[in-house]
Design a protein around this motif. Structure first.
Motif, PDB file in Angstrom:
ATOM      1  N   VAL A 332      -9.083  -8.931   7.479  1.00  0.00           N
ATOM      2  CA  VAL A 332      -7.998  -9.167   6.532  1.00  0.00           C
ATOM      3  C   VAL A 332      -8.158  -8.191   5.392  1.00  0.00           C
ATOM      4  O   VAL A 332      -9.065  -8.325   4.591  1.00  0.00           O
ATOM      5  N   VAL A 333      -7.327  -7.134   5.349  1.00  0.00           N
ATOM      6  CA  VAL A 333      -7.354  -6.173   4.255  1.00  0.00           C
ATOM      7  C   VAL A 333      -5.927  -5.973   3.809  1.00  0.00           C
ATOM      8  O   VAL A 333      -5.125  -5.368   4.492  1.00  0.00           O
ATOM      9  N   GLY A 334      -5.562  -6.469   2.634  1.00  0.00           N
ATOM     10  CA  GLY A 334      -4.204  -6.350   2.151  1.00  0.00           C
ATOM     11  C   GLY A 334      -3.254  -7.266   2.901  1.00  0.00           C
ATOM     12  O   GLY A 334      -3.657  -8.131   3.669  1.00  0.00           O
ATOM     13  N   ASP A 335      -1.957  -7.077   2.710  1.00  0.00           N
ATOM     14  CA  ASP A 335      -0.933  -7.914   3.332  1.00  0.00           C
ATOM     15  C   ASP A 335      -0.272  -7.117   4.430  1.00  0.00           C
ATOM     16  O   ASP A 335       0.654  -6.350   4.181  1.00  0.00           O
ATOM     17  N   VAL A 336      -0.730  -7.250   5.681  1.00  0.00           N
ATOM     18  CA  VAL A 336      -0.211  -6.482   6.798  1.00  0.00           C
ATOM     19  C   VAL A 336       0.384  -7.432   7.818  1.00  0.00           C
ATOM     20  O   VAL A 336      -0.268  -8.397   8.223  1.00  0.00           O
ATOM     21  N   LEU A 383       8.895   2.210   9.507  1.00  0.00           N
ATOM     22  CA  LEU A 383       8.874   2.682   8.119  1.00  0.00           C
ATOM     23  C   LEU A 383       8.841   1.521   7.149  1.00  0.00           C
ATOM     24  O   LEU A 383       8.142   1.553   6.137  1.00  0.00           O
ATOM     25  N   LYS A 384       9.604   0.451   7.465  1.00  0.00           N
ATOM     26  CA  LYS A 384       9.596  -0.720   6.575  1.00  0.00           C
ATOM     27  C   LYS A 384       8.234  -1.384   6.550  1.00  0.00           C
ATOM     28  O   LYS A 384       7.745  -1.808   5.512  1.00  0.00           O
ATOM     29  N   ASP A 385       7.586  -1.480   7.726  1.00  0.00           N
ATOM     30  CA  ASP A 385       6.270  -2.131   7.783  1.00  0.00           C
ATOM     31  C   ASP A 385       5.223  -1.325   7.049  1.00  0.00           C
ATOM     32  O   ASP A 385       4.368  -1.882   6.366  1.00  0.00           O
ATOM     33  N   VAL A 386       5.267   0.006   7.203  1.00  0.00           N
ATOM     34  CA  VAL A 386       4.270   0.844   6.522  1.00  0.00           C
ATOM     35  C   VAL A 386       4.412   0.729   5.017  1.00  0.00           C
ATOM     36  O   VAL A 386       3.438   0.724   4.268  1.00  0.00           O
ATOM     37  N   GLU A 387       5.668   0.589   4.538  1.00  0.00           N
ATOM     38  CA  GLU A 387       5.866   0.439   3.092  1.00  0.00           C
ATOM     39  C   GLU A 387       5.295  -0.864   2.579  1.00  0.00           C
ATOM     40  O   GLU A 387       4.985  -1.002   1.407  1.00  0.00           O
ATOM     41  N   LYS A 388       5.139  -1.887   3.476  1.00  0.00           N
ATOM     42  CA  LYS A 388       4.604  -3.175   3.048  1.00  0.00           C
ATOM     43  C   LYS A 388       3.094  -3.190   2.981  1.00  0.00           C
ATOM     44  O   LYS A 388       2.512  -4.115   2.457  1.00  0.00           O
ATOM     45  N   LEU A 389       2.435  -2.192   3.567  1.00  0.00           N
ATOM     46  CA  LEU A 389       0.971  -2.197   3.592  1.00  0.00           C
ATOM     47  C   LEU A 389       0.416  -2.089   2.189  1.00  0.00           C
ATOM     48  O   LEU A 389       0.930  -1.375   1.349  1.00  0.00           O
ATOM     49  N   ASN A 390      -0.707  -2.812   1.939  1.00  0.00           N
ATOM     50  CA  ASN A 390      -1.408  -2.684   0.662  1.00  0.00           C
ATOM     51  C   ASN A 390      -2.165  -1.381   0.582  1.00  0.00           C
ATOM     52  O   ASN A 390      -2.463  -0.896  -0.492  1.00  0.00           O
ATOM     53  N   ILE A 391      -2.511  -0.811   1.744  1.00  0.00           N
ATOM     54  CA  ILE A 391      -3.057   0.532   1.727  1.00  0.00           C
ATOM     55  C   ILE A 391      -1.883   1.497   1.694  1.00  0.00           C
ATOM     56  O   ILE A 391      -0.747   1.147   1.997  1.00  0.00           O
ATOM     57  N   LYS A 392      -2.120   2.739   1.334  1.00  0.00           N
ATOM     58  CA  LYS A 392      -1.023   3.659   1.081  1.00  0.00           C
ATOM     59  C   LYS A 392      -0.405   4.190   2.364  1.00  0.00           C
ATOM     60  O   LYS A 392      -1.059   4.301   3.393  1.00  0.00           O
ATOM     61  N   ARG A 553      -3.952   3.822 -12.537  1.00  0.00           N
ATOM     62  CA  ARG A 553      -3.504   2.451 -12.745  1.00  0.00           C
ATOM     63  C   ARG A 553      -2.838   1.896 -11.478  1.00  0.00           C
ATOM     64  O   ARG A 553      -1.751   1.308 -11.519  1.00  0.00           O
ATOM     65  N   LYS A 554      -3.522   2.087 -10.346  1.00  0.00           N
ATOM     66  CA  LYS A 554      -2.977   1.674  -9.053  1.00  0.00           C
ATOM     67  C   LYS A 554      -3.963   0.772  -8.321  1.00  0.00           C
ATOM     68  O   LYS A 554      -5.173   0.935  -8.423  1.00  0.00           O
ATOM     69  N   HIS A 555      -3.418  -0.200  -7.582  1.00  0.00           N
ATOM     70  CA  HIS A 555      -4.224  -1.042  -6.696  1.00  0.00           C
ATOM     71  C   HIS A 555      -4.403  -0.318  -5.371  1.00  0.00           C
ATOM     72  O   HIS A 555      -3.450   0.186  -4.783  1.00  0.00           O
ATOM     73  N   LEU A 556      -5.638  -0.224  -4.885  1.00  0.00           N
ATOM     74  CA  LEU A 556      -5.917   0.487  -3.643  1.00  0.00           C
ATOM     75  C   LEU A 556      -5.908  -0.460  -2.438  1.00  0.00           C
ATOM     76  O   LEU A 556      -5.183  -0.244  -1.491  1.00  0.00           O
ATOM     77  N   LEU A 557      -6.729  -1.488  -2.478  1.00  0.00           N
ATOM     78  CA  LEU A 557      -6.756  -2.445  -1.376  1.00  0.00           C
ATOM     79  C   LEU A 557      -7.506  -3.691  -1.806  1.00  0.00           C
ATOM     80  O   LEU A 557      -8.224  -3.690  -2.811  1.00  0.00           O
ATOM     81  N   THR A 558      -7.342  -4.760  -1.031  1.00  0.00           N
ATOM     82  CA  THR A 558      -8.060  -6.019  -1.239  1.00  0.00           C
ATOM     83  C   THR A 558      -8.651  -6.473   0.085  1.00  0.00           C
ATOM     84  O   THR A 558      -7.948  -6.533   1.092  1.00  0.00           O
ATOM     85  N   ILE A 559      -9.946  -6.767   0.073  1.00  0.00           N
ATOM     86  CA  ILE A 559     -10.633  -7.302   1.246  1.00  0.00           C
ATOM     87  C   ILE A 559     -10.739  -8.812   1.062  1.00  0.00           C
ATOM     88  O   ILE A 559     -11.267  -9.276   0.057  1.00  0.00           O
ATOM     89  N   SER A 560     -10.222  -9.568   2.003  1.00  0.00           N
ATOM     90  CA  SER A 560     -10.300 -11.029   1.941  1.00  0.00           C
ATOM     91  C   SER A 560     -11.417 -11.520   2.852  1.00  0.00           C
ATOM     92  O   SER A 560     -11.539 -11.077   3.990  1.00  0.00           O
TER      93      SER A 560
END
Length: 600
Positions: A332-336, A383-392, A553-560
């Motif tokens: 679980v890394v970000g909202d994918v 393209l829509k799904d990639v834009e939703k990733l918490n990673i860039k 000032r950017k969020h990179l990722l979150t590890i859950s």
């Protein structure tokens, strides 16, 4: 006469003494007549289940006016459950709140009125294993007994990994996880006779569960079918089988032959298609096989050109998203949205197959239009799904929106490096804020030196904690590792154990090889621009570890994940450059400084 009177008095006195003694014994028996009864055998239950610990008064009597106290070990004043004055009291050990209650030990039991004081426990954990005291007390009497609870966890179905050896045998590895306590492992052949394994290892993870791996080498003469069976203390088991003869008879060469054959056929098809297009463009004429077809073939060729260009872009995007899906399937890394990505990848795969069929055979205009629509729909969804990733997005090189760094710094803590638990090839400054590799350290190999670790002196067991690390001094630092580790997992070990399963959570930069998180296998992240100052937020209670590019000032990722026990900061300066890694003292939030000025 006098003698007769004396004898009568003695007899009377003796009888009175006997009567008094009997009355005293009767009173004593009454005062200890309350007897608590529990089962003689341990109660066994699964992790996450609900269990009843039986306890009752014998002979049966109404317990509604009695004190009923369930407690553990020497925690008499901090009970699991306390019933007194006709109701459950609020005095209770916190970990059992909303998990414990009084219940019936069976359907035939009459509850408190019949002396049934059994305890019901819900959502069992490994920490619940052990003795529970059942204590019942009245005005003049009391009694107490212990109930032993044993916890068990049934692990996953074992997975068998065969690997042919040069001597004709097959090495079979059997792996399973999620067991408690350590399960027993048995290898058997098709006639159910027991085989001797080459070795077995039990590794306990940070959640207390056991990961089991066993292996053995099998020849054709040993057996046709081989099974690996794991069983728990409740005699429940998981088993998997594999056909050894099929593996040995096919061998690796057969699979290699078919792979090369398929590759050769695809290559011939591609070469033929290229020659076909080249001949058409050079001569400006249609091949003989196409003479007589309707004039719409010109439109089909134009559509095919656009289709080829779309296909190249589509395959690149699908490859990226499929890789993300495969690598992150168990992390679980970000909202994918993994399921949607899989659906889009399936659609893209179908489009690819249909287009190849069109290349080899005749072109069907209607089918081509359908494939083009599917391509367009697939591209839009991807393209829509990639834009939703918490990673860039690897094409846009952008990260998630702006972050209020001042809000994060409200949770800032001072972090220093623990000199006592420092890798021997690292150097640390006097203030324990700067760490770098020793000039004498000679790193061999191309892999990141993951064991070259320094650990924070601070330990965290709850709450939110934030710190920042400077990665750019005179030169940009391209090699580093930053994260957290479970306290107790700090000793040097094989690099394969530096994963979340063993209590390690981190992000690392491996120079030109890019950024990765320590999943198994590692996930590569396209972070651009390269962070010059990295912010780390540990949210212990919510089980999240977040990383921020402070400069941008950017969020990179979150590890859950799920943390347990003490967690300490983790640092590694790498060995690819001599730049230092510096832990910063976070500046006070602006609102705090204003508040201080007002008070002064």
């Amino acid at each position: 006469m006098f003698m007769y009177l004396f004898v009568s008095i003695c007899i009377f006195t003796g009888m009175m003494s006997i009567i008094i003694a009997l009355l005293v014994n009767l009173l004593i028996e009454t005062s200890v007549s309350l007897t608590v009864v529990v089962p003689g055998d341990p109660v066994v239950a699964h992790v996450g289940s609900t269990v009843i610990l039986p306890c009752w008064i014998s002979p049966a009597e109404n317990a509604e006016a009695l004190e009923i106290r369930w407690y553990r070990h020497d925690q008499f004043s901090n009970p699991v459950l306390l019933y007194n004055h006709g109701k459950i009291q609020d005095v209770q050990e916190e970990s059992y709140r909303n998990r414990s209650s009084l219940t019936l030990r069976s359907d035939q039991a009459g509850g408190l009125k019949d002396g049934d004081v059994s305890l019901r426990l819900e959502k069992l954990t490994l920490q619940d294993e052990g003795s529970f005291h059942c204590y019942v007390s009245g005005d003049r009497e009391y009694d107490s007994q212990q109930v032993l609870l044993k916890i068990t966890a049934l692990g996953s179905t074992p997975v068998l990994f065969p690997k042919p050896l040069d001597d004709g045998r097959v090495n079979i590895s059997c792996r399973s996880s999620g067991w408690y306590p350590e399960p027993s492992v048995i290898w058997m052949c098709d006639d159910r006779s027991v085989l001797r394994p080459g070795g077995t290892s039990h590794i306990r993870g940070p959640d207390g569960m056991f990961f089991v791996q066993s292996w053995m080498a099998v020849s054709r003469s040993d057996a046709q079918l081989v099974s690996c069976s794991l069983s728990s203390r409740t005699e429940e088991f998981r088993e998997s089988r594999i056909d050894v003869q099929a593996i040995i008879s096919s061998g690796p060469w057969k699979a290699l032959f078919f792979t090369l054959l398929i590759f050769a056929l695809l290559s011939l098809g591609l070469v033929g298609f290229i020659l076909y297009r080249y001949r058409e463009r050079q001569t400006g004429k249609k091949p003989v096989g196409e003479i007589g077809r309707d004039e719409n073939m010109e439109e089909q060729r134009k559509h095919a050109d656009g289709e080829e260009e779309t296909m190249e872009k589509l395959l690149k995007d699908v490859e990226r998203d499929v890789n993300i899906h495969e690598q992150r399937k168990h992390e679980v890394v970000g909202d994918v949205n993994i399921e949607d990505s899989k659906k889009h990848a399936d659609c893209a795969e179908e489009t690819t197959e249909n287009l190849l069929k069109d290349v080899v055979g005749d072109v069907n205009i209607e089918d081509s239009k359908k494939h083009a629509d599917c391509e367009e729909e697939t591209m839009e969804k991807l393209l829509k799904d990639v834009e939703k990733l918490n990673i860039k997005d690897s094409r846009k090189h952008e990260v998630v929106g702006d972050v209020n760094i001042e809000e994060l710094r409200k949770h800032a803590v001072e972090i220093t490096i623990d000199r006592e638990r420092l890798h021997q090839d690292l150097k640390v400054s006097k203030d324990c804020k700067i760490v770098k590799a020793s000039p004498d350290y000679n790193h061999t190999g191309e892999e990141f030196p993951i064991q070259l670790c320094a650990f924070g002196a601070q330990r965290f067991t709850s709450g939110r904690h934030y710190w920042e690390v400077e990665l750019t001094q005179e030169n940009t630092k391209n090699y580093w590792l930053i994260g957290v580790v479970k306290d107790g997992n700090l000793t040097a070990r094989d690099r394969s154990t530096f994963t979340p399963f063993y209590g390690f959570w981190f992000l690392y930069s491996d120079g030109p090889r890019g950024f990765h998180i320590n999943t198994n296998p590692p996930v590569k992240l396209p972070l651009t621009p390269r962070p010059e100052r990295l912010g780390v937020l540990l949210d212990y209670d919510d089980g999240q570890l977040s990383f921020y590019n402070v400069t941008e000032r950017k969020h990179l990722l979150t590890i859950s994940s799920r943390f347990s026990g003490s967690v300490v900061p983790l640092f590694n300066p790498g060995a690819g450059d001599q730049s230092e890694l510096r832990i910063l003292d976070c500046p006070k939030p602006v609102y705090a400084q204003i508040h201080k000025d007002i008070r002064t």
